[in-house]
Design a protein around this motif. Structure first.
Motif, PDB file in Angstrom:
ATOM      1  N   VAL A  71      18.779  -8.377 -10.783  1.00 30.59           N
ATOM      2  CA  VAL A  71      17.533  -8.495 -10.285  1.00 30.59           C
ATOM      3  C   VAL A  71      16.209  -9.251 -10.706  1.00 30.59           C
ATOM      4  CG1 VAL A  71      15.935  -7.248  -8.768  1.00 30.59           C
ATOM      5  CG2 VAL A  71      18.131  -6.453  -8.828  1.00 30.59           C
ATOM      6  N   ALA A  72      16.135  -8.489 -12.161  1.00 29.69           N
ATOM      7  CA  ALA A  72      15.234  -8.801 -12.651  1.00 29.69           C
ATOM      8  C   ALA A  72      15.312 -11.061 -13.112  1.00 29.69           C
ATOM      9  CB  ALA A  72      15.518  -8.976 -14.504  1.00 29.69           C
ATOM     10  N   LEU A  94      11.919  -1.264 -10.739  1.00 31.83           N
ATOM     11  CA  LEU A  94      13.041  -2.109 -10.977  1.00 31.83           C
ATOM     12  C   LEU A  94      13.433  -0.963 -12.525  1.00 31.83           C
ATOM     13  CD1 LEU A  94      14.381  -4.984 -11.799  1.00 31.83           C
ATOM     14  CD2 LEU A  94      12.135  -5.549 -13.486  1.00 31.83           C
ATOM     15  N   ALA A  95      11.907  -0.587 -13.056  1.00 33.20           N
ATOM     16  CA  ALA A  95      13.081   0.808 -14.250  1.00 33.20           C
ATOM     17  C   ALA A  95      13.671   1.781 -13.433  1.00 33.20           C
ATOM     18  CB  ALA A  95      11.586   1.475 -14.361  1.00 33.20           C
ATOM     19  N   GLU A  96      13.630   1.768 -12.182  1.00 36.45           N
ATOM     20  CA  GLU A  96      14.256   3.509 -11.269  1.00 36.45           C
ATOM     21  C   GLU A  96      15.446   2.992 -11.074  1.00 36.45           C
ATOM     22  OE1 GLU A  96      13.636   6.153 -11.730  1.00 36.45           O
ATOM     23  OE2 GLU A  96      11.978   6.215 -12.647  1.00 36.45           O
ATOM     24  N   LEU A  97      15.616   1.080 -11.033  1.00 37.72           N
ATOM     25  CA  LEU A  97      17.015   1.024 -10.383  1.00 37.72           C
ATOM     26  C   LEU A  97      18.319   1.403 -10.982  1.00 37.72           C
ATOM     27  CD1 LEU A  97      16.171  -2.255  -9.069  1.00 37.72           C
ATOM     28  CD2 LEU A  97      16.774  -0.657  -7.667  1.00 37.72           C
ATOM     29  N   ASP A  98      19.873   1.276 -11.022  1.00 36.06           N
ATOM     30  CA  ASP A  98      21.016   1.466 -11.938  1.00 36.06           C
ATOM     31  C   ASP A  98      21.081   0.188 -12.733  1.00 36.06           C
ATOM     32  OD1 ASP A  98      23.559   1.360 -12.601  1.00 36.06           O
ATOM     33  OD2 ASP A  98      24.351   2.769 -10.599  1.00 36.06           O
ATOM     34  N   PRO A  99      20.713   0.450 -14.199  1.00 36.34           N
ATOM     35  CA  PRO A  99      20.772  -0.255 -15.286  1.00 36.34           C
ATOM     36  C   PRO A  99      21.797  -1.430 -15.014  1.00 36.34           C
ATOM     37  CG  PRO A  99      20.634   1.564 -16.154  1.00 36.34           C
ATOM     38  CD  PRO A  99      21.208   1.912 -14.940  1.00 36.34           C
ATOM     39  N   ARG A 100      22.701  -0.928 -14.713  1.00 42.78           N
ATOM     40  CA  ARG A 100      24.333  -1.830 -14.017  1.00 42.78           C
ATOM     41  C   ARG A 100      23.824  -3.431 -13.640  1.00 42.78           C
ATOM     42  NH1 ARG A 100      28.567   1.557 -12.199  1.00 42.78           N
ATOM     43  NH2 ARG A 100      26.261   2.309 -10.584  1.00 42.78           N
ATOM     44  N   LYS A 121       0.335  -1.098  -0.191  1.00 42.96           N
ATOM     45  CA  LYS A 121       0.174  -0.187  -0.594  1.00 42.96           C
ATOM     46  C   LYS A 121       0.935   1.048   0.216  1.00 42.96           C
ATOM     47  CE  LYS A 121      -3.319  -1.957   2.735  1.00 42.96           C
ATOM     48  NZ  LYS A 121      -4.350  -2.106   3.960  1.00 42.96           N
ATOM     49  N   THR A 122       2.165   1.235  -0.753  1.00 41.16           N
ATOM     50  CA  THR A 122       3.207   2.321  -0.051  1.00 41.16           C
ATOM     51  C   THR A 122       3.373   2.429  -1.387  1.00 41.16           C
ATOM     52  OG1 THR A 122       4.194   1.835   1.741  1.00 41.16           O
ATOM     53  CG2 THR A 122       5.235   2.820   1.082  1.00 41.16           C
ATOM     54  N   ASP A 123       4.136   3.876  -1.664  1.00 44.77           N
ATOM     55  CA  ASP A 123       4.422   4.901  -3.290  1.00 44.77           C
ATOM     56  C   ASP A 123       5.545   3.930  -3.600  1.00 44.77           C
ATOM     57  OD1 ASP A 123       5.901   6.613  -4.694  1.00 44.77           O
ATOM     58  OD2 ASP A 123       4.175   6.434  -5.220  1.00 44.77           O
ATOM     59  N   ALA A 124       5.695   3.307  -4.820  1.00 47.13           N
ATOM     60  CA  ALA A 124       6.599   2.422  -4.783  1.00 47.13           C
ATOM     61  C   ALA A 124       7.650   3.515  -4.884  1.00 47.13           C
ATOM     62  CB  ALA A 124       6.804   2.222  -6.340  1.00 47.13           C
ATOM     63  N   ARG A 125       7.897   4.739  -5.210  1.00 46.40           N
ATOM     64  CA  ARG A 125       9.379   5.317  -5.276  1.00 46.40           C
ATOM     65  C   ARG A 125       9.581   5.574  -3.556  1.00 46.40           C
ATOM     66  NH1 ARG A 125       6.619   6.440  -9.464  1.00 46.40           N
ATOM     67  NH2 ARG A 125       7.848   6.634 -11.449  1.00 46.40           N
ATOM     68  N   HIS A 126       8.905   5.826  -2.808  1.00 45.60           N
ATOM     69  CA  HIS A 126       9.191   5.590  -1.187  1.00 45.60           C
ATOM     70  C   HIS A 126       9.957   4.615  -0.898  1.00 45.60           C
ATOM     71  CE1 HIS A 126       9.049   6.186   2.815  1.00 45.60           C
ATOM     72  NE2 HIS A 126       8.392   5.255   3.051  1.00 45.60           N
ATOM     73  N   ILE A 127       9.867   3.021  -1.371  1.00 47.40           N
ATOM     74  CA  ILE A 127       9.742   1.812  -1.622  1.00 47.40           C
ATOM     75  C   ILE A 127      11.952   1.632  -1.703  1.00 47.40           C
ATOM     76  CG2 ILE A 127       9.840  -0.410  -1.881  1.00 47.40           C
ATOM     77  CD1 ILE A 127       6.815  -0.272  -2.000  1.00 47.40           C
ATOM     78  N   LEU A 128      11.196   1.940  -3.245  1.00 53.14           N
ATOM     79  CA  LEU A 128      12.775   2.739  -4.153  1.00 53.14           C
ATOM     80  C   LEU A 128      13.784   3.170  -3.259  1.00 53.14           C
ATOM     81  CD1 LEU A 128      14.590   2.658  -6.579  1.00 53.14           C
ATOM     82  CD2 LEU A 128      13.331   4.837  -7.509  1.00 53.14           C
ATOM     83  N   SER A 129      13.324   4.387  -2.179  1.00 57.37           N
ATOM     84  CA  SER A 129      14.136   5.551  -1.739  1.00 57.37           C
ATOM     85  C   SER A 129      15.169   4.563  -0.472  1.00 57.37           C
ATOM     86  CB  SER A 129      13.713   6.014  -0.875  1.00 57.37           C
ATOM     87  OG  SER A 129      12.722   5.987  -0.065  1.00 57.37           O
ATOM     88  N   PHE A 130      15.110   3.377   0.063  1.00 54.44           N
ATOM     89  CA  PHE A 130      15.712   2.580   0.661  1.00 54.44           C
ATOM     90  C   PHE A 130      15.555   1.325   0.710  1.00 54.44           C
ATOM     91  CE2 PHE A 130      10.916   1.743   2.630  1.00 54.44           C
ATOM     92  CZ  PHE A 130      11.124   0.042   2.601  1.00 54.44           C
ATOM     93  N   ILE A 131      15.549   0.697  -0.815  1.00 50.16           N
ATOM     94  CA  ILE A 131      16.275  -0.761  -0.958  1.00 50.16           C
ATOM     95  C   ILE A 131      16.744  -0.306  -2.312  1.00 50.16           C
ATOM     96  CG2 ILE A 131      13.846  -2.191   0.326  1.00 50.16           C
ATOM     97  CD1 ILE A 131      13.453  -2.043  -2.958  1.00 50.16           C
ATOM     98  N   ARG A 132      17.539   0.748  -3.013  1.00 50.91           N
ATOM     99  CA  ARG A 132      17.925   0.754  -4.143  1.00 50.91           C
ATOM    100  C   ARG A 132      19.087   0.408  -3.554  1.00 50.91           C
ATOM    101  NH1 ARG A 132      16.531   6.184  -6.797  1.00 50.91           N
ATOM    102  NH2 ARG A 132      17.150   5.729  -8.367  1.00 50.91           N
ATOM    103  N   THR A 192      13.721  -0.087 -20.890  1.00 54.01           N
ATOM    104  CA  THR A 192      13.643  -0.798 -19.366  1.00 54.01           C
ATOM    105  C   THR A 192      13.545  -2.172 -19.777  1.00 54.01           C
ATOM    106  OG1 THR A 192      13.048   0.943 -17.962  1.00 54.01           O
ATOM    107  CG2 THR A 192      13.585  -0.989 -16.606  1.00 54.01           C
ATOM    108  N   GLU A 193      12.850  -3.386 -20.616  1.00 54.34           N
ATOM    109  CA  GLU A 193      13.014  -4.824 -20.819  1.00 54.34           C
ATOM    110  C   GLU A 193      13.639  -5.032 -21.917  1.00 54.34           C
ATOM    111  OE1 GLU A 193      10.234  -6.727 -24.115  1.00 54.34           O
ATOM    112  OE2 GLU A 193       9.150  -5.346 -22.865  1.00 54.34           O
ATOM    113  N   LYS A 194      14.153  -3.984 -22.758  1.00 54.09           N
ATOM    114  CA  LYS A 194      15.306  -4.184 -23.625  1.00 54.09           C
ATOM    115  C   LYS A 194      16.528  -4.959 -22.985  1.00 54.09           C
ATOM    116  CE  LYS A 194      17.257  -3.079 -28.033  1.00 54.09           C
ATOM    117  NZ  LYS A 194      17.062  -2.176 -29.466  1.00 54.09           N
ATOM    118  N   SER A 195      16.925  -3.675 -22.097  1.00 48.23           N
ATOM    119  CA  SER A 195      18.402  -3.236 -21.709  1.00 48.23           C
ATOM    120  C   SER A 195      18.250  -4.706 -20.516  1.00 48.23           C
ATOM    121  CB  SER A 195      18.581  -1.606 -20.879  1.00 48.23           C
ATOM    122  OG  SER A 195      19.599  -2.259 -20.107  1.00 48.23           O
TER     123      SER A 195
END
Length: 253
Positions: free
Chosen positions: A76-77, A65-71, A31-42, A130-133
């Motif tokens: 992760v996928a 997943l789309a906002e993670l470092d491409p490296r 129920k939490t905004d995805a970008r908030h979750i991203l801020s503490f797991i990236r 993101t998918e292609k990368s």
């Protein structure tokens, strides 16, 4: 006394039920905004990130997943896809890593998470770039897994989601024998969309070929359908058609 005792026992049961509900791993994060979750797991290890994504809604996981470092995206996928094969002990260790950041996480019974379908659900909601990368890197790291995910990304029945002009382009590229075989195992909705995008003469000929084909092996039908899906994917790779992402209509470029 009997009534009081009965009330106390009932209260204990409700407390246990409530405790169990609250102990579902990462339940509050859904129920939490995805970008908030991203801020503490990236900055976490890819395995930890994959573990969290597997518990989230596909829409949330796609944003992260789309906002993670491409490296680390493909890593992760990959880990999401193979997570269902990880032992419960390893899963518990991953859970412990986040205990300091997620107070709602508690010990729990083994739960089926992750897996190829989980990754497919996520990738179906990320943007094409993101998918292609991710696929480019996944093909290098784990070709077999990459192919398995690709097969599940778009199935033959999904052809009904394409724009009519895109379907017409696909039909010009596929082998007629493959089309007849594929249609042999298709539902009525697929039949209607295919015939709609053919001339009456071509549709009549296809119907006749299917009718006189007789019994065929399921494996042959599935192989023909996969060859057509491969054509669709090739056309998308070439930028000639666009497969819908995140519920949007597919269009012809």
């Amino acid at each position: 006394m009997e009534k009081t005792y009965g009330y106390q026992k009932g209260s204990e049961i409700l407390d246990r039920i409530s405790s169990t509900m609250q102990s579902v791993p990462f339940g509050s994060l859904r129920k939490t905004d995805a970008r908030h979750i991203l801020s503490f797991i990236r900055e976490e290890h890819p395995q930890t990130i994959a573990f969290v994504l597997s518990y989230l809604k596909p829409d949330q996981a796609a944003v992260i997943l789309a906002e993670l470092d491409p490296r680390i995206q493909s890593e992760v996928a990959r880990r999401v896809a193979i997570l269902d094969r990880i032992s419960p002990d390893v899963a518990k260790e991953v859970e412990k890593v986040l205990e300091k950041k997620l107070s709602s996480v508690a010990q729990h019974e083994e739960t089926v998470v992750g897996g190829v379908q989980c990754l497919v659900n996520i990738l179906n909601r990320v943007d094409r770039s993101t998918e292609k990368s991710i696929f480019e890197q996944l093909e290098h790291a784990d070709p077999n897994l990459s192919e398995e995910v690709r097969r599940m990304m778009f199935i033959f029945e999904d052809i009904v989601k394409l724009h009519d002009v895109a379907i017409q382009k696909v039909l010009r590229e596929v082998d007629n024998k493959d089309l007849a075989l594929a249609m042999k195992g298709a539902n009525q909705e697929v039949h209607n969309r295919i015939y709609k995008n053919m001339s009456k003469r071509a549709a009549d000929m296809l119907k006749e070929e299917i009718e006189y084909m007789g019994p065929v092996r399921l494996k042959e039908v599935e192989e023909a359908q996969q060859r057509i899906v491969n054509v669709i994917r090739r056309l998308e790779e070439a930028g000639e058609i666009v497969i819908s992402r995140g519920g949007e209509d597919a269009i012809l470029v």
